[in-house]
Scaffold this active site. Sequence first.
Site, mmCIF file in Angstrom:
data_model
loop_
_atom_site.group_PDB
_atom_site.id
_atom_site.type_symbol
_atom_site.label_atom_id
_atom_site.label_comp_id
_atom_site.label_asym_id
_atom_site.label_seq_id
_atom_site.Cartn_x
_atom_site.Cartn_y
_atom_site.Cartn_z
ATOM 1 N N GLU A 222 0.841 -1.111 0.178
ATOM 2 C CA GLU A 222 -0.040 0.114 -0.297
ATOM 3 C C GLU A 222 0.780 1.139 -0.033
ATOM 4 O O GLU A 222 1.902 1.303 0.321
ATOM 5 C CB GLU A 222 -1.160 -0.042 1.218
ATOM 6 N N CYS B 203 3.414 8.658 1.400
ATOM 7 C CA CYS B 203 3.787 7.533 2.404
ATOM 8 C C CYS B 203 4.338 6.464 1.410
ATOM 9 O O CYS B 203 3.229 5.670 0.919
ATOM 10 C CB CYS B 203 2.773 7.503 3.249
ATOM 11 N N CYS C 205 6.153 -6.723 6.918
ATOM 12 C CA CYS C 205 7.030 -6.076 8.051
ATOM 13 C C CYS C 205 7.398 -7.236 8.883
ATOM 14 O O CYS C 205 6.824 -8.272 9.225
ATOM 15 C CB CYS C 205 6.528 -5.061 8.884
ATOM 16 N N CYS D 148 5.983 -4.571 15.700
ATOM 17 C CA CYS D 148 5.626 -3.545 16.957
ATOM 18 C C CYS D 148 4.473 -3.842 17.074
ATOM 19 O O CYS D 148 3.303 -4.005 16.373
ATOM 20 C CB CYS D 148 5.997 -2.216 16.121
ATOM 21 N N CYS E 285 1.386 -1.450 16.166
ATOM 22 C CA CYS E 285 1.253 -1.277 14.745
ATOM 23 C C CYS E 285 0.387 -2.277 13.938
ATOM 24 O O CYS E 285 0.982 -3.586 14.001
ATOM 25 C CB CYS E 285 2.562 -0.988 14.018
ATOM 26 N N GLU F 190 10.488 -1.810 7.141
ATOM 27 C CA GLU F 190 11.502 -1.105 7.972
ATOM 28 C C GLU F 190 12.461 -0.818 6.501
ATOM 29 O O GLU F 190 13.201 -1.624 5.960
ATOM 30 C CB GLU F 190 12.140 -2.137 8.684
ATOM 31 N N SER G 89 12.144 6.915 7.710
ATOM 32 C CA SER G 89 11.801 6.484 8.997
ATOM 33 C C SER G 89 12.260 4.988 9.411
ATOM 34 O O SER G 89 12.193 4.037 8.698
ATOM 35 C CB SER G 89 10.411 6.355 9.555
ATOM 36 N N LEU H 140 10.554 6.050 17.859
ATOM 37 C CA LEU H 140 10.896 5.810 19.342
ATOM 38 C C LEU H 140 9.940 5.300 20.299
ATOM 39 O O LEU H 140 9.981 3.942 20.840
ATOM 40 C CB LEU H 140 11.577 7.276 20.057
ATOM 41 N N HIS H 141 8.892 6.010 20.516
ATOM 42 C CA HIS H 141 7.630 5.333 21.154
ATOM 43 C C HIS H 141 7.660 5.070 22.713
ATOM 44 O O HIS H 141 6.705 4.890 23.263
ATOM 45 C CB HIS H 141 7.106 4.267 20.492
ATOM 46 N N CYS I 276 -1.233 6.458 10.422
ATOM 47 C CA CYS I 276 -0.074 5.816 10.956
ATOM 48 C C CYS I 276 -0.418 4.564 11.546
ATOM 49 O O CYS I 276 -1.126 4.587 12.675
ATOM 50 C CB CYS I 276 0.485 6.712 11.751
#
Length: 385
Positions: free
Chosen positions: A107, A120, A127, A131, A134, A183, A214, A237-238, A358
């Site tokens: 996407e 984006c 992935c 995470c 996500c 990533e 990112s 970071l989060h 996001c």
Amino acid sequence: MPVPRPAVAREDGRVDLIGLSREQLRAVLADAGLEPKQAKLRAKQIWHWIYNRGATDFAAMTDIAKAQHPWLAERFVIGRPEIVEAQVSTDGTRKWLLRSADGQDYEMVFIPDADRGTLCVSSQVGCTLNCRFCHTGTMRLVRNLTAGEIVSQVMLARDALGEWPSQPEGRMLTNIVMMGMGEPLYNFDNVRDGLAIVMDGDGLALSKRRITLSTSGVVPMMARAGEEIGVNLAVSLHAITKDVRDEIVPLNRKYGIEELLQACADYPGANNARRITFEYVMLKDKNDSDADARELVRLLKKYKLPAKVNLIPFNPWPGAPYECSTPERIRAFSNIVFEAGISAPVRTPRGRDIDAACGQLKTAAEKKSRAQMDREAEEKLAALG
């Protein structure tokens, strides 16, 4: 870490020219039988038609002899991914579900604003990072996208926005963020080579200052990214404690917060004019306390980082293990960081109604296939009585 499988060659045997460097383009033309001088000239002409004019058909290339058009079309293709689905949010955000030549879905999202338009871009099918906040991270990694598949996302957006021929002024698509599926630093070579074409003055001609990559913190690749790609850096970071970041960004177990922040401090080209963006998703009662905000400030100042903190309200998805922090809590967190002299804007969620916000990217095809499998299982059970 799962090893992505390679992209599959086209069934028709033709070579897709999108994503090839100038030298690679010249070489494939020479390998196909053109004399060296002619291959060099044709490569220059084809490059211009592809990246400045947006041509997808050799017949449109008027400065190449008509007699050569069928010869080129027989051996080469100027590819675009198949558009499986295109959605438009109530806020104007656009999302495309794309399919590669080997049937893989991914996407991309275009976010229009008053003074800019940001695309984006995805770097992988699926992935590998898992995470927990996500939705994309719940997908399995299938394969890396090629340089051509990365570039063609930008070109497809230009097609949709009617932005050919390429020109620097008056564009709707002004910025690119490598924040889609995957990533980027685990697909380093293809991301580097794809962005080189995007940034080429005779290519898509987008300034490196308008491109942001990112990463969730692939520390060993960060210096290379700064040196070989040179775009703006954003870091997912989060969380600011080991326990919480280990939970929500499992990569932290391999490359810890202090190691990550040192890599940020060492990132080539980072300064007050080109700050590093730290992305921080706001999770209720998990990472959103005043103490968390103060520790974030302490760490950024300890490493003397030219920083901006993007506070991202958590975008929910079915089965998500977290809730979004309250607006009041987000505001209080932002105020603490701002008062310490660090910019901490709250990102306005965009495209939530089409799962384009996001952390929400996850192909509709995968959702559909799972639903279909459930349906088929129920039908089998029913047949068994």
